[in-house]
Design a protein around this motif. Sequence first.
Motif, PDB file in Angstrom:
ATOM      1  N   MET A 110       1.006  -1.122   0.213  1.00  0.00           N
ATOM      2  CA  MET A 110      -0.142   0.345  -0.118  1.00  0.00           C
ATOM      3  C   MET A 110       1.200   1.479   0.057  1.00  0.00           C
ATOM      4  O   MET A 110       1.800   1.755   1.068  1.00  0.00           O
ATOM      5  N   VAL A 111       0.655   2.149  -1.020  1.00  0.00           N
ATOM      6  CA  VAL A 111       1.723   3.488  -1.176  1.00  0.00           C
ATOM      7  C   VAL A 111       1.045   4.670  -0.912  1.00  0.00           C
ATOM      8  O   VAL A 111      -0.100   5.100  -1.898  1.00  0.00           O
ATOM      9  N   GLY A 112       1.230   5.425   0.058  1.00  0.00           N
ATOM     10  CA  GLY A 112       0.734   6.454  -0.165  1.00  0.00           C
ATOM     11  C   GLY A 112       1.199   7.830   0.140  1.00  0.00           C
ATOM     12  O   GLY A 112       2.526   8.018   0.964  1.00  0.00           O
ATOM     13  N   GLY A 113       1.244   8.653  -0.498  1.00  0.00           N
ATOM     14  CA  GLY A 113       1.846  10.039  -0.788  1.00  0.00           C
ATOM     15  C   GLY A 113       0.496  11.194  -0.039  1.00  0.00           C
ATOM     16  O   GLY A 113      -0.759  11.434  -0.417  1.00  0.00           O
ATOM     17  N   GLY A 114       1.251  11.667   0.881  1.00  0.00           N
ATOM     18  CA  GLY A 114       0.291  13.142   1.197  1.00  0.00           C
ATOM     19  C   GLY A 114      -1.497  12.901   2.021  1.00  0.00           C
ATOM     20  O   GLY A 114      -1.056  12.029   2.664  1.00  0.00           O
ATOM     21  N   THR A 115      -2.466  13.357   1.454  1.00  0.00           N
ATOM     22  CA  THR A 115      -3.697  13.481   2.011  1.00  0.00           C
ATOM     23  C   THR A 115      -3.613  12.055   1.181  1.00  0.00           C
ATOM     24  O   THR A 115      -4.636  11.719   2.220  1.00  0.00           O
ATOM     25  N   GLY A 116      -3.562  11.316   0.372  1.00  0.00           N
ATOM     26  CA  GLY A 116      -3.177  10.169  -0.262  1.00  0.00           C
ATOM     27  C   GLY A 116      -3.553   8.833   0.851  1.00  0.00           C
ATOM     28  O   GLY A 116      -4.707   8.252   0.743  1.00  0.00           O
ATOM     29  N   GLY A 152       3.056  -1.540   4.326  1.00  0.00           N
ATOM     30  CA  GLY A 152       2.810   0.287   4.229  1.00  0.00           C
ATOM     31  C   GLY A 152       3.882   1.171   3.207  1.00  0.00           C
ATOM     32  O   GLY A 152       5.055   0.571   4.255  1.00  0.00           O
ATOM     33  N   ILE A 153       4.133   1.360   2.369  1.00  0.00           N
ATOM     34  CA  ILE A 153       4.821   2.892   2.517  1.00  0.00           C
ATOM     35  C   ILE A 153       4.018   4.454   2.433  1.00  0.00           C
ATOM     36  O   ILE A 153       3.426   4.268   1.591  1.00  0.00           O
ATOM     37  N   MET A 154       4.656   4.936   3.635  1.00  0.00           N
ATOM     38  CA  MET A 154       3.179   5.915   3.470  1.00  0.00           C
ATOM     39  C   MET A 154       4.940   7.400   2.901  1.00  0.00           C
ATOM     40  O   MET A 154       5.918   7.846   3.799  1.00  0.00           O
ATOM     41  N   MET A 173       3.615  17.319   7.896  1.00  0.00           N
ATOM     42  CA  MET A 173       2.859  17.039   6.825  1.00  0.00           C
ATOM     43  C   MET A 173       2.575  15.230   7.043  1.00  0.00           C
ATOM     44  O   MET A 173       1.997  14.760   6.058  1.00  0.00           O
ATOM     45  N   LEU A 174       3.227  14.924   8.160  1.00  0.00           N
ATOM     46  CA  LEU A 174       2.791  13.420   8.076  1.00  0.00           C
ATOM     47  C   LEU A 174       1.840  13.119   8.838  1.00  0.00           C
ATOM     48  O   LEU A 174       1.684  13.698   9.466  1.00  0.00           O
ATOM     49  N   ILE A 175       1.034  11.730   8.348  1.00  0.00           N
ATOM     50  CA  ILE A 175      -0.268  11.791   9.007  1.00  0.00           C
ATOM     51  C   ILE A 175      -0.534  10.819   8.919  1.00  0.00           C
ATOM     52  O   ILE A 175      -0.297   9.560   8.395  1.00  0.00           O
ATOM     53  N   LEU A 176      -1.943  10.135  10.001  1.00  0.00           N
ATOM     54  CA  LEU A 176      -2.202   8.748  11.127  1.00  0.00           C
ATOM     55  C   LEU A 176      -1.043   7.749  10.605  1.00  0.00           C
ATOM     56  O   LEU A 176      -0.839   6.221  10.327  1.00  0.00           O
ATOM     57  N   GLU A 177       0.574   8.128  11.383  1.00  0.00           N
ATOM     58  CA  GLU A 177       1.047   6.848  11.585  1.00  0.00           C
ATOM     59  C   GLU A 177       1.080   5.672  12.141  1.00  0.00           C
ATOM     60  O   GLU A 177       1.041   4.861  11.665  1.00  0.00           O
ATOM     61  N   ASN A 178       0.349   6.204  13.407  1.00  0.00           N
ATOM     62  CA  ASN A 178       0.259   5.218  14.239  1.00  0.00           C
ATOM     63  C   ASN A 178      -1.395   4.120  14.507  1.00  0.00           C
ATOM     64  O   ASN A 178      -0.903   2.467  13.978  1.00  0.00           O
ATOM     65  N   GLU A 179      -1.801   4.974  13.594  1.00  0.00           N
ATOM     66  CA  GLU A 179      -3.095   3.668  13.164  1.00  0.00           C
ATOM     67  C   GLU A 179      -2.330   3.234  11.480  1.00  0.00           C
ATOM     68  O   GLU A 179      -2.419   1.912  11.370  1.00  0.00           O
ATOM     69  N   MET A 180      -0.986   3.579  10.478  1.00  0.00           N
ATOM     70  CA  MET A 180      -1.038   2.833   9.714  1.00  0.00           C
ATOM     71  C   MET A 180       0.084   1.458   9.950  1.00  0.00           C
ATOM     72  O   MET A 180       0.114   0.374   9.734  1.00  0.00           O
ATOM     73  N   LYS A 181       1.133   1.853  11.220  1.00  0.00           N
ATOM     74  CA  LYS A 181       1.271   0.521  12.353  1.00  0.00           C
ATOM     75  C   LYS A 181       0.645  -0.278  12.550  1.00  0.00           C
ATOM     76  O   LYS A 181       0.765  -1.440  13.087  1.00  0.00           O
ATOM     77  N   TYR A 210      12.182  13.297   9.144  1.00  0.00           N
ATOM     78  CA  TYR A 210      11.804  11.316   9.185  1.00  0.00           C
ATOM     79  C   TYR A 210      11.639   9.947   8.193  1.00  0.00           C
ATOM     80  O   TYR A 210      11.669  10.920   7.159  1.00  0.00           O
ATOM     81  N   GLY A 211      11.572   9.434   8.805  1.00  0.00           N
ATOM     82  CA  GLY A 211      11.892   7.992   7.948  1.00  0.00           C
ATOM     83  C   GLY A 211      13.187   8.406   7.365  1.00  0.00           C
ATOM     84  O   GLY A 211      13.827   8.932   6.996  1.00  0.00           O
ATOM     85  N   GLU A 212      13.345   7.302   6.243  1.00  0.00           N
ATOM     86  CA  GLU A 212      14.356   7.624   5.223  1.00  0.00           C
ATOM     87  C   GLU A 212      13.459   9.012   3.794  1.00  0.00           C
ATOM     88  O   GLU A 212      12.668   9.373   3.743  1.00  0.00           O
ATOM     89  N   ARG A 213      14.698   9.474   3.973  1.00  0.00           N
ATOM     90  CA  ARG A 213      14.913  10.831   2.593  1.00  0.00           C
ATOM     91  C   ARG A 213      14.441  10.420   1.730  1.00  0.00           C
ATOM     92  O   ARG A 213      15.326   8.959   0.777  1.00  0.00           O
ATOM     93  N   GLY A 214      13.830  10.536   0.762  1.00  0.00           N
ATOM     94  CA  GLY A 214      13.480  10.644  -0.533  1.00  0.00           C
ATOM     95  C   GLY A 214      12.012  10.582  -0.577  1.00  0.00           C
ATOM     96  O   GLY A 214      10.945  10.687  -0.303  1.00  0.00           O
ATOM     97  N   PHE A 215      12.004   9.485  -1.920  1.00  0.00           N
ATOM     98  CA  PHE A 215      10.614   9.614  -2.581  1.00  0.00           C
ATOM     99  C   PHE A 215       9.942   8.232  -1.981  1.00  0.00           C
ATOM    100  O   PHE A 215      10.943   7.396  -1.829  1.00  0.00           O
ATOM    101  N   VAL A 216       8.648   7.548  -2.267  1.00  0.00           N
ATOM    102  CA  VAL A 216       7.876   6.557  -2.034  1.00  0.00           C
ATOM    103  C   VAL A 216       8.861   5.535  -2.711  1.00  0.00           C
ATOM    104  O   VAL A 216       8.497   4.282  -2.314  1.00  0.00           O
ATOM    105  N   THR A 217       8.773   5.664  -4.017  1.00  0.00           N
ATOM    106  CA  THR A 217       8.818   4.597  -5.037  1.00  0.00           C
ATOM    107  C   THR A 217      10.862   4.652  -4.755  1.00  0.00           C
ATOM    108  O   THR A 217      11.081   3.660  -5.029  1.00  0.00           O
TER     109      THR A 217
END
Length: 274
Positions: free
Chosen positions: A104-110, A130-132, A139-147, A162-169
């Motif tokens: 499951m790949v999500g970006g921003g409000t997605g 999950g990759i968000m 701007m990060l949302i719903l981290e705990n819920e996704m965990k 926060y997390g890895e630097r760069g894009f979800v790809t």
Amino acid sequence: MFQIVRKQEMAAGTIIRFDISAPKIAKKIKAGQFIILRVNETGERIPLTVADKDEFAGIITIIFQVVGKTTALMRSLNEGDLIKDVVGPLGRPAEAEKIGTVVMVGGGTGVAILHHVAKAFKEAGNYVIGIMGAKDKEMLILENEMKQICDELIITTDDGSYGERGFVTQPLEKYLGERDDIKLVHAIGPIIMMKNVVKLTDKFKVKTMVSLNPIMIDGTGMCGGCRVKVNNETRFCCVDGPDFDGSKVDFDELINRNSLYIKEEKDSLLFSIR
Ligand SMILES: Cc1cc2nc3c(=O)[nH]c(=O)nc-3n(C[C@H](O)[C@H](O)[C@H](O)COP(=O)(O)OP(=O)(O)OC[C@H]3O[C@@H](n4cnc5c(N)ncnc54)[C@H](O)[C@@H]3O)c2cc1C
Ligand code: FES
């Protein structure tokens, strides 16, 4: 009238969560479906995906980014305030069947929409990776819920705050290279993100569903406003989607169509705050 029973500012005041009392919709709505709301009598109709629901309490949750006139007006509303119309469920639910390992790949409000879909895939018995991603930590949302939903979760931020630097790809490419049991990728976020996810998964021949967000007006297949090109055919996102096989979507046409009214949207925001 539909009452806002809870309001939460989620990210730097630009991403807001509303829990809205809408018992009939809460009873029927499934992951991936959306509603169209109108804040007041003269307001425009805007589509928002339901991020969660509590069937027993009769509550639906929407999470929206403040980007223009209507979402700015919604930010000014508070708990106890009323929304004139909420219509739904609209669109087709995500096809969350048991298929094995899914990413499951999500970006921003997605991520707000992805979270509901990821939950459905988990409940169907899948192994969920999950990759968000977000612009930065704020701007990060719903981290705990996704965990809580995902068996593995990778977080990326564009600036590395926060997390890895760069894009979800980037982590997606790593997973696709290392694992041969990935049956499906489901991507929801900015159009350019979904386009790049599909470019990658096409290379690895992994089926990818994307959730499209064209301009919508009636949401019932009557106006043609939400037309998108899929497999060289015209489809109406509000009734045929919002989920489509990403490898068949004409993303460039969608980007063009979504930018048609940028001037009018800016003017209407400026006019409303004068
Ligand atoms: C099926 C679907 C589900 C969506 N779910 C969410 C969600 O869960 N959370 C979220 O933050 N956003 C979601 N959106 C986008 C959201 O509808 C727009 O951000 C919102 O309409 C912006 O309205 P505005 O008046 O604040 O901004 P405007 O200044 O009017 O527009 C800003 C941008 O929003 C988009 N937009 C504007 N009007 C519409 C419209 N009638 N239909 C579709 N897009 C529009 C356009 O891309 C536009 O450039 C969804 C869109 C679709 C089609
Ligand atoms: S929004 Fe009118 S046809 Fe889809």
